[in-house]
Design a protein around this motif. Structure first.
Motif, PDB file in Angstrom:
ATOM      1  N   GLY A   1      -2.710  -4.718 -10.595  1.00  0.00           N
ATOM      2  CA  GLY A   1      -3.941  -3.442 -10.050  1.00  0.00           C
ATOM      3  C   GLY A   1      -4.827  -3.178 -10.652  1.00  0.00           C
ATOM      4  O   GLY A   1      -5.293  -3.794 -11.937  1.00  0.00           O
ATOM      5  N   PHE A   2      -5.605  -2.100  -9.877  1.00  0.00           N
ATOM      6  CA  PHE A   2      -6.798  -1.983 -10.940  1.00  0.00           C
ATOM      7  C   PHE A   2      -7.006  -0.544 -10.639  1.00  0.00           C
ATOM      8  O   PHE A   2      -6.260   0.013  -9.258  1.00  0.00           O
ATOM      9  CB  PHE A   2      -8.037  -3.101 -10.253  1.00  0.00           C
ATOM     10  CG  PHE A   2      -8.160  -2.759  -9.102  1.00  0.00           C
ATOM     11  CD1 PHE A   2      -7.985  -3.632  -7.863  1.00  0.00           C
ATOM     12  CD2 PHE A   2      -9.112  -1.601  -8.529  1.00  0.00           C
ATOM     13  CE1 PHE A   2      -8.541  -3.497  -7.137  1.00  0.00           C
ATOM     14  CE2 PHE A   2      -9.839  -1.827  -7.202  1.00  0.00           C
ATOM     15  CZ  PHE A   2      -9.423  -2.723  -6.420  1.00  0.00           C
ATOM     16  N   ARG A   3      -7.785  -0.163 -11.313  1.00  0.00           N
ATOM     17  CA  ARG A   3      -8.603   1.287 -11.276  1.00  0.00           C
ATOM     18  C   ARG A   3      -9.475   1.769 -10.812  1.00  0.00           C
ATOM     19  O   ARG A   3     -10.309   1.387 -11.690  1.00  0.00           O
ATOM     20  CB  ARG A   3      -7.817   2.508 -12.478  1.00  0.00           C
ATOM     21  CG  ARG A   3      -8.120   4.053 -12.298  1.00  0.00           C
ATOM     22  CD  ARG A   3      -7.630   4.380 -13.492  1.00  0.00           C
ATOM     23  NE  ARG A   3      -8.165   5.486 -13.282  1.00  0.00           N
ATOM     24  CZ  ARG A   3      -9.130   6.498 -14.680  1.00  0.00           C
ATOM     25  NH1 ARG A   3      -9.517   5.800 -14.818  1.00  0.00           N
ATOM     26  NH2 ARG A   3      -8.755   7.983 -14.221  1.00  0.00           N
ATOM     27  N   ILE A   4      -9.759   2.982  -9.693  1.00  0.00           N
ATOM     28  CA  ILE A   4     -11.369   3.480  -9.945  1.00  0.00           C
ATOM     29  C   ILE A   4     -10.947   4.563 -10.525  1.00  0.00           C
ATOM     30  O   ILE A   4     -10.580   5.629  -9.648  1.00  0.00           O
ATOM     31  CB  ILE A   4     -12.073   2.673  -9.061  1.00  0.00           C
ATOM     32  CG1 ILE A   4     -11.871   1.274  -8.589  1.00  0.00           C
ATOM     33  CG2 ILE A   4     -13.459   4.080  -8.635  1.00  0.00           C
ATOM     34  CD1 ILE A   4     -12.246   0.844  -6.744  1.00  0.00           C
TER      35      ILE A   4
ATOM     36  N   ASP B   1      -4.787   0.884  -6.756  1.00  0.00           N
ATOM     37  CA  ASP B   1      -4.586  -0.294  -6.157  1.00  0.00           C
ATOM     38  C   ASP B   1      -3.552  -1.448  -6.590  1.00  0.00           C
ATOM     39  O   ASP B   1      -4.056  -2.006  -7.459  1.00  0.00           O
ATOM     40  CB  ASP B   1      -6.149  -0.825  -5.533  1.00  0.00           C
ATOM     41  CG  ASP B   1      -6.058  -1.656  -4.206  1.00  0.00           C
ATOM     42  OD1 ASP B   1      -6.320  -2.518  -3.215  1.00  0.00           O
ATOM     43  OD2 ASP B   1      -4.449  -2.192  -4.311  1.00  0.00           O
TER      44      ASP B   1
ATOM     45  N   VAL C   1      -5.213   4.354  -1.059  1.00  0.00           N
ATOM     46  CA  VAL C   1      -5.640   3.322  -0.258  1.00  0.00           C
ATOM     47  C   VAL C   1      -5.313   4.243   1.147  1.00  0.00           C
ATOM     48  O   VAL C   1      -6.200   3.869   1.809  1.00  0.00           O
ATOM     49  CB  VAL C   1      -5.184   2.038  -0.880  1.00  0.00           C
ATOM     50  CG1 VAL C   1      -5.091   0.338   0.007  1.00  0.00           C
ATOM     51  CG2 VAL C   1      -5.595   1.358  -1.945  1.00  0.00           C
TER      52      VAL C   1
ATOM     53  N   HIS D   1      -8.038   6.224   1.351  1.00  0.00           N
ATOM     54  CA  HIS D   1     -10.046   6.301   2.128  1.00  0.00           C
ATOM     55  C   HIS D   1      -9.294   5.374   3.475  1.00  0.00           C
ATOM     56  O   HIS D   1     -10.764   5.515   3.988  1.00  0.00           O
ATOM     57  CB  HIS D   1      -9.287   4.651   1.711  1.00  0.00           C
ATOM     58  CG  HIS D   1     -10.683   3.351   1.541  1.00  0.00           C
ATOM     59  ND1 HIS D   1     -11.729   4.060   0.845  1.00  0.00           N
ATOM     60  CD2 HIS D   1     -10.897   2.585   2.372  1.00  0.00           C
ATOM     61  CE1 HIS D   1     -12.808   3.177   1.306  1.00  0.00           C
ATOM     62  NE2 HIS D   1     -12.286   2.226   2.092  1.00  0.00           N
ATOM     63  N   GLU D   2      -8.124   4.565   4.097  1.00  0.00           N
ATOM     64  CA  GLU D   2      -8.435   4.381   5.723  1.00  0.00           C
ATOM     65  C   GLU D   2      -8.314   5.301   6.192  1.00  0.00           C
ATOM     66  O   GLU D   2      -8.631   4.905   7.769  1.00  0.00           O
ATOM     67  CB  GLU D   2      -7.226   2.929   5.317  1.00  0.00           C
ATOM     68  CG  GLU D   2      -7.429   1.842   5.182  1.00  0.00           C
ATOM     69  CD  GLU D   2      -8.759   1.124   5.347  1.00  0.00           C
ATOM     70  OE1 GLU D   2     -10.029   1.407   5.938  1.00  0.00           O
ATOM     71  OE2 GLU D   2      -8.879   0.220   3.948  1.00  0.00           O
TER      72      GLU D   2
ATOM     73  N   GLN E   1      -0.851  -4.085  -7.362  1.00  0.00           N
ATOM     74  CA  GLN E   1      -0.183  -5.535  -6.460  1.00  0.00           C
ATOM     75  C   GLN E   1       0.190  -6.544  -7.039  1.00  0.00           C
ATOM     76  O   GLN E   1       0.152  -6.041  -8.103  1.00  0.00           O
ATOM     77  CB  GLN E   1      -1.934  -6.018  -5.457  1.00  0.00           C
ATOM     78  CG  GLN E   1      -2.863  -5.912  -6.809  1.00  0.00           C
ATOM     79  CD  GLN E   1      -4.261  -6.106  -6.292  1.00  0.00           C
ATOM     80  OE1 GLN E   1      -4.902  -7.403  -5.533  1.00  0.00           O
ATOM     81  NE2 GLN E   1      -5.460  -4.869  -5.250  1.00  0.00           N
TER      82      GLN E   1
ATOM     83  N   ASP F   1     -16.902   5.975 -11.554  1.00  0.00           N
ATOM     84  CA  ASP F   1     -17.281   4.605 -11.889  1.00  0.00           C
ATOM     85  C   ASP F   1     -18.264   4.462 -10.600  1.00  0.00           C
ATOM     86  O   ASP F   1     -17.788   4.128  -9.440  1.00  0.00           O
ATOM     87  CB  ASP F   1     -16.015   3.835 -11.480  1.00  0.00           C
ATOM     88  CG  ASP F   1     -15.071   3.960 -12.834  1.00  0.00           C
ATOM     89  OD1 ASP F   1     -14.187   3.738 -12.485  1.00  0.00           O
ATOM     90  OD2 ASP F   1     -15.818   3.973 -13.941  1.00  0.00           O
ATOM     91  N   ALA F   2     -19.421   4.732 -11.615  1.00  0.00           N
ATOM     92  CA  ALA F   2     -20.743   4.200 -10.421  1.00  0.00           C
ATOM     93  C   ALA F   2     -21.358   2.922 -10.972  1.00  0.00           C
ATOM     94  O   ALA F   2     -22.432   3.812 -11.886  1.00  0.00           O
ATOM     95  CB  ALA F   2     -21.288   5.369  -9.980  1.00  0.00           C
TER      96      ALA F   2
ATOM     97  N   TYR G   1      -8.634   6.749  -8.256  1.00  0.00           N
ATOM     98  CA  TYR G   1      -7.527   5.181  -7.494  1.00  0.00           C
ATOM     99  C   TYR G   1      -7.539   4.179  -7.779  1.00  0.00           C
ATOM    100  O   TYR G   1      -7.452   3.223  -8.431  1.00  0.00           O
ATOM    101  CB  TYR G   1      -9.216   5.138  -6.452  1.00  0.00           C
ATOM    102  CG  TYR G   1      -9.030   3.608  -5.609  1.00  0.00           C
ATOM    103  CD1 TYR G   1      -8.549   2.276  -5.298  1.00  0.00           C
ATOM    104  CD2 TYR G   1      -9.206   4.950  -3.809  1.00  0.00           C
ATOM    105  CE1 TYR G   1      -8.542   2.331  -4.508  1.00  0.00           C
ATOM    106  CE2 TYR G   1      -9.467   3.137  -3.415  1.00  0.00           C
ATOM    107  CZ  TYR G   1      -9.185   2.683  -3.448  1.00  0.00           C
ATOM    108  OH  TYR G   1      -8.622   1.135  -2.366  1.00  0.00           O
TER     109      TYR G   1
ATOM    110  N   THR H   1     -13.544   6.623   0.204  1.00  0.00           N
ATOM    111  CA  THR H   1     -13.189   7.006  -0.976  1.00  0.00           C
ATOM    112  C   THR H   1     -13.105   8.029  -1.810  1.00  0.00           C
ATOM    113  O   THR H   1     -12.168   8.649  -2.535  1.00  0.00           O
ATOM    114  CB  THR H   1     -13.494   5.488  -2.132  1.00  0.00           C
ATOM    115  OG1 THR H   1     -13.522   4.573  -1.260  1.00  0.00           O
ATOM    116  CG2 THR H   1     -13.616   5.598  -3.563  1.00  0.00           C
TER     117      THR H   1
ATOM    118  N   GLU I   1       0.557  -1.111  -0.027  1.00  0.00           N
ATOM    119  CA  GLU I   1      -0.049  -0.244  -0.052  1.00  0.00           C
ATOM    120  C   GLU I   1       0.585   0.963  -0.310  1.00  0.00           C
ATOM    121  O   GLU I   1       0.188   2.479  -0.088  1.00  0.00           O
ATOM    122  CB  GLU I   1      -1.127  -0.221   1.419  1.00  0.00           C
ATOM    123  CG  GLU I   1      -1.724  -0.942   1.678  1.00  0.00           C
ATOM    124  CD  GLU I   1      -2.481  -1.330   0.736  1.00  0.00           C
ATOM    125  OE1 GLU I   1      -4.069  -2.228   1.145  1.00  0.00           O
ATOM    126  OE2 GLU I   1      -2.823  -1.232  -0.999  1.00  0.00           O
TER     127      GLU I   1
ATOM    128  N   PHE J   1     -17.426  -3.796  -5.600  1.00  0.00           N
ATOM    129  CA  PHE J   1     -17.669  -3.048  -6.936  1.00  0.00           C
ATOM    130  C   PHE J   1     -19.266  -4.253  -7.195  1.00  0.00           C
ATOM    131  O   PHE J   1     -19.349  -5.160  -7.221  1.00  0.00           O
ATOM    132  CB  PHE J   1     -16.938  -3.283  -8.907  1.00  0.00           C
ATOM    133  CG  PHE J   1     -17.535  -2.017  -9.140  1.00  0.00           C
ATOM    134  CD1 PHE J   1     -18.100  -2.308 -10.158  1.00  0.00           C
ATOM    135  CD2 PHE J   1     -17.179  -0.767  -8.809  1.00  0.00           C
ATOM    136  CE1 PHE J   1     -18.298  -0.845 -10.898  1.00  0.00           C
ATOM    137  CE2 PHE J   1     -17.150   0.707  -9.685  1.00  0.00           C
ATOM    138  CZ  PHE J   1     -17.477   0.026 -10.724  1.00  0.00           C
TER     139      PHE J   1
END
Lengths: 692, 187
Positions: free
Chosen positions: A426-429, A417, A362, A365-366, A419, A434-435, A415, A403, A356, A387
């Motif tokens: 990884g991925f993106r929001i 993340d 991320v 967000h926390e 990994q 992105d709703a 956003y 977020t 992270e 999601f």
């Protein structure tokens, strides 16, 4: 002149000497002691580097010895061979010391010391060091820049781009000058927003620089953030586990000002981490600093409760099977999270799994959950979420808020993340857009995009309802005032109602965003909401709150797990059902919830020895966000576990006011229940009346 | 690896694991059961970061031994009819764990409409004792693009002490404080 020191790493000048011979076996010193016929070779001594020191200071003699014969026991002996005689403390150890004598101004004194290292066979090697003692002069300034390396994600967030590593300042961190031998703090300051620092120290001292992974500020605003490793020194309480520091090598403070820049590097070796990951704790620290600045930007008087951020190379997304303390000590934390009971963030750091430190969204967000905990209020019941999930509205709001805050604080809607192996996945929001459908009050990504669009001033995007911008301050004020005190459960309803009350000018934008996200309910309770998430049982999703009058009038209400999966997360829309009641007459009240006949008919006959196949209604009730259930004789009222019924009488008089209730079928989330055999829908007949 | 020290810490020895679930919030106390429920704390744990709409569960089939293949059953629970998804596996340390021969590293799975789940077995061969990890990633197509959910599956092989890596050097300060000293790049 050459000074002979057998196997010495350097040649030195010979001077008249006074020999002090410590206890040692045979073998000479200062001369050549080569190998004997049995293969033993003489050890090698290193007396350290020549240097200058200030008078009347304790001077460390830091020597070492090495021996090609593995297992040889070495003895050490320091002797003075030139200069004003001094007493050597610990002369029989590799590390010794002496008190530098008083010297005349402008007349430095040269002291020479010899270190002799002798092995068990009596072979020895020696080396000498020159220490020049000078009168202490004016203090000197050590200044420079502290920085860390940051690895950005690829534009699509599929992996970290190590080739694009950039250098960023370590901001607002504690910077110290330490005595190089004892690590005593000689001077301390806080780095500025450019990473700059300046410290004044005595001249001619062996020192080192230290940057602590902490943010400390007293006064207004105030903060106290520390980045620690939760997996080391596990015998200590969490808050005392090792703090990360960035340390320079030892150097001489000299007699003139000097510049020293220090950088926390990533440790990346091209295809894997091969070195110390020094940058990581400072990347975590800086993300938190950015978040705090977003708050102080709208409230300069904000005082942040102390926060520990636990990051470790050992923190993985493995689910530990022990106690919480055991799992945290082992680094098996499952995911990154915030724990309110100890005001602590736990962040993943296991390479080639999920890290992270460079996923700043991320981290923020926390941190957004920490913000809720200390500045606002969250009624979220937690649980897994992803999601497109149709969530309990309290979870949807909390996650959407966190977020959105990451996008606002970092001024970026991307956003990421990252990994995977080599952090290459990884991925993106897109926080702004992105709703997933169906959008609504139960959708954390609707909440996320809505809050972000309230803030952002990007060109009007009418199609997404983003017709304007109100900035962050009204959002912040709503969270810390009205959302914190709302009589309803915290949700997008209580937030939007509070926002319009806080900032009436936001009404047009709120109206447009509501329309886009299909959030039609009004007031803090979402009255009149029509969006049922396309539920198979719309009557179990709406109304958001069911009214119940505390006069014994029965209400039938159902808990439905249609939006949950086989993992029985227990935090989906329609599982927890909400009621509201107004008490006008203070009194003790009797709550009675009975599983209705239609539900019981679907259940096997009750076996008192095992109730897991029976319904188990639970009820919690709240006043202004505070839970009102009491513990009586060790049992929590409302959570009795009695089959097909929950009934209790409050031991205390309930004050007049507006209460909300949370009713749920416990079996929907109970791991002991065979959910394949248990009905997806449990309905209850509920009454509340004054106690007789 | 430079500057790393492996420390063995006594930890609970695990036998073959029963079903373990993707926690969402992880490292939590066990779920309450009837008769043992407690009132929720107002300062509870956050659910964890946003991720793909899938839950990962696993079960180790049998007791892992060094040199012996052991199967791990992985179950994916998809929220809301996700179709299809890609499951991939990775091992960080080939000295500790190997895939069985011909074990695919990546596979596409369809979710059973009735159960909402998909199952897959992967076989690995422990190479030493210890607490070893298989990394599993589920990639789920969504409106926002592919989202991921990852999990490290621990395998307790023999003496399964936790091996802890030190990111620097643990030092005790003159005031008794413990720090992890990391070397700075200097200029």
């Amino acid at each position: 002149m050459m000074r002979h020191a057998s196997n010495s790493p350097r040649a030195r000048s010979l001077l008249p000497v006074v020999l002090l011979i410590a206890a040692c076996g045979g073998g000479g010193s200062g001369g050549g002691n080569g190998g004997n016929g049995g293969g033993n070779v003489a050890p090698v001594a290193d007396a350290g580097s020549d240097r200058s020191v200030a008078e009347l200071t304790t001077v460390q003699l830091t020597g070492s010895g090495s021996d090609a014969n593995a297992g040889d026991t070495l003895r050490y002996a320091w002797t003075q061979v030139a200069g004003i005689p001094v007493t050597i403390d610990n002369a029989d150890r590799a590390a010794a010391s002496f008190l530098a004598p008083d010297v005349a101004a402008g007349v430095p004194e040269l002291l020479t010391f010899r270190l002799t290292v002798t092995d068990a066979a009596g072979l020895s090697g020696s080396d000498e060091v020159d220490i020049t003692v000078q009168e202490a002069g004016a203090a000197v300034t050590i200044s420079g820049v502290a920085s860390y390396e940051f690895v950005p994600a690829n534009p699509n967030c599929v992996g970290l781009n190590y080739l694009a590593t950039e250098t960023r300042p370590i901001r607002a961190a504690t910077v110290q000058v330490l005595d190089a031998a004892s690590n005593a703090v000689l001077a301390e300051t806080t780095s500025d927003d450019a990473g700059g620092y300046a410290l004044v120290v005595d001249p001619l001292r062996s020192v080192r620089l230290r940057v602590r992974a902490e943010l400390k500020r007293s006064g207004t605003p105030s903060w106290d953030v520390e980045v620690r490793d939760n997996t080391l020194s596990t015998g200590l309480p969490l808050g005392q586990r090792p703090l990360y520091t960035l340390d320079s090598g030892a150097f001489d403070s000299g007699t003139t000002d000097q510049q020293r820049n220090v950088t926390a590097t990533t440790g990346w070796g091209g295809s894997s981490y091969t070195g110390v990951r020094a940058a990581a704790p400072f990347a975590v620290l800086d993300a938190i600093y950015t978040a705090m600045l977003a708050i102080t930007g709208v409230d300069g008087a904000a005082n942040f409760a102390p926060l520990d951020a636990f990051w470790s190379v050992n923190n993985t997304n493995a689910q530990g099977s022990g106690t919480f303390d055991e799992n945290v000590a082992a680094g098996e934390i499952g995911t990154s999270f915030y724990l309110g009971s100890i005001d602590s963030l736990f962040l993943l750091g296991g390479a080639n799994s999920d890290t992270e430190e460079f996923d700043d969204h991320v981290i923020v967000h926390e941190w957004g959950h920490y913000f809720e905990d200390v500045f606002s209020r969250s009624d979220s019941i937690g649980g897994p979420h992803g999601f497109g999930d149709r969530l309990d509205m309290r979870v949807a709001f909390g996650e959407g808020w966190a977020t959105a805050l990451s996008g606002i604080a970092l001024e970026s809607a991307s956003y990421c993340d990252t990994q995977g192996t080599a952090q290459a996945n990884g991925f993106r929001i897109d926080i702004e857009s992105d709703a997933p459908s169906p959008r609504g009050w139960y959708n954390e990504f609707s909440v996320m995009a809505l809050i972000y669009d309230l803030w952002d001033d990007s060109p009007a995007e009418i199609t997404t309802g983003d017709s304007g911008s109100i900035g962050f301050e009204p959002i912040f004020r709503t969270m810390v005032d009205r959302q914190r005190q709302t009589a309803a459960h915290t949700s997008v309803f209580s937030f939007l109602d509070g926002l319009v009350a806080e900032d009436p000018a936001s009404q047009p934008l709120v109206t447009d965003l509501r329309a886009y996200h299909d959030i039609t309910g009004s007031g803090i309770y979402g009255d009149g909401e029509t969006n049922d998430a396309n539920s198979a049982e719309p009557a179990d999703a709406l109304p958001v709150y069911t009214d119940i009058v505390p006069d014994g009038t029965p209400v039938n209400i159902c808990s439905n797990r249609e939006h949950d999966n086989a993992n029985a997360n227990g935090n989906r829309l329609s599982e927890h059902r909400f009621l509201r009641m107004t008490i006008t007459q203070p009194a003790r009240y009797e709550f009675d919830i009975v599983t209705d006949a239609a539900t019981v008919a679907q259940l096997p006959p009750d076996d008192p020895a095992d109730d897991r196949d029976q319904s188990d209604p639970d009820l919690l009730f709240y006043l202004d966000g505070a839970i009102q259930n009491r513990v009586v004789n060790g049992d929590s009222q409302g959570l009795s576990g009695v089959a097909n019924r929950e009934t209790f009488t409050t031991p205390n008089v309930l004050a007049a006011g507006d209460y909300v209730m949370d009713v749920v079928e416990f079996r929907h989330k109970d791991e002991q229940t065979d959910r394949a055999a248990f009905p997806a829908r449990s309905c209850f007949d509920m009454t509340i009346r004054p106690a007789p | 690896m430079n500057n790393t020290i492996s420390l063995l810490i006594g930890a609970a020895l695990l036998a073959a694991c029963n079903a373990e679930t993707d926690p969402g919030g992880a490292a939590a106390p066990p779920a309450a059961v009837a008769g043992q429920k407690v009132l929720p704390a107002s300062d509870a744990r956050s659910p964890g970061k946003p991720s793909a709409p899938v839950t990962i569960r696993y079960r180790v089939l049998g007791t892992p031994y060094v040199g012996q293949p052991v199967a791990i059953e992985i179950e994916l629970l998809a929220d809301g009819g996700v179709q299809p998804l890609r499951l991939s596996y990775a091992i960080n340390d080939p000295d500790s764990l190997l895939f069985a021969a011909d074990e695919p590293r990546e596979i596409e799975l369809g979710i059973d409409a009735e159960t909402g789940s998909a199952r897959r077995q992967v076989t690995v061969v422990p190479q030493r004792e210890g607490r070893l990890y298989l990394n599993v990633t589920a990639e789920v197509p969504t409106e926002a693009g592919a989202l991921l959910k990852s999990m490290s599956i621990p395998l307790a092989v023999g003496r399964a002490d936790v091996e802890t890596e030190v990111n620097g050097e643990v030092q005790q300060g003159p005031d008794g404080e413990t720090v992890i000293s990391m070397p700075a790049g200097e200029s």
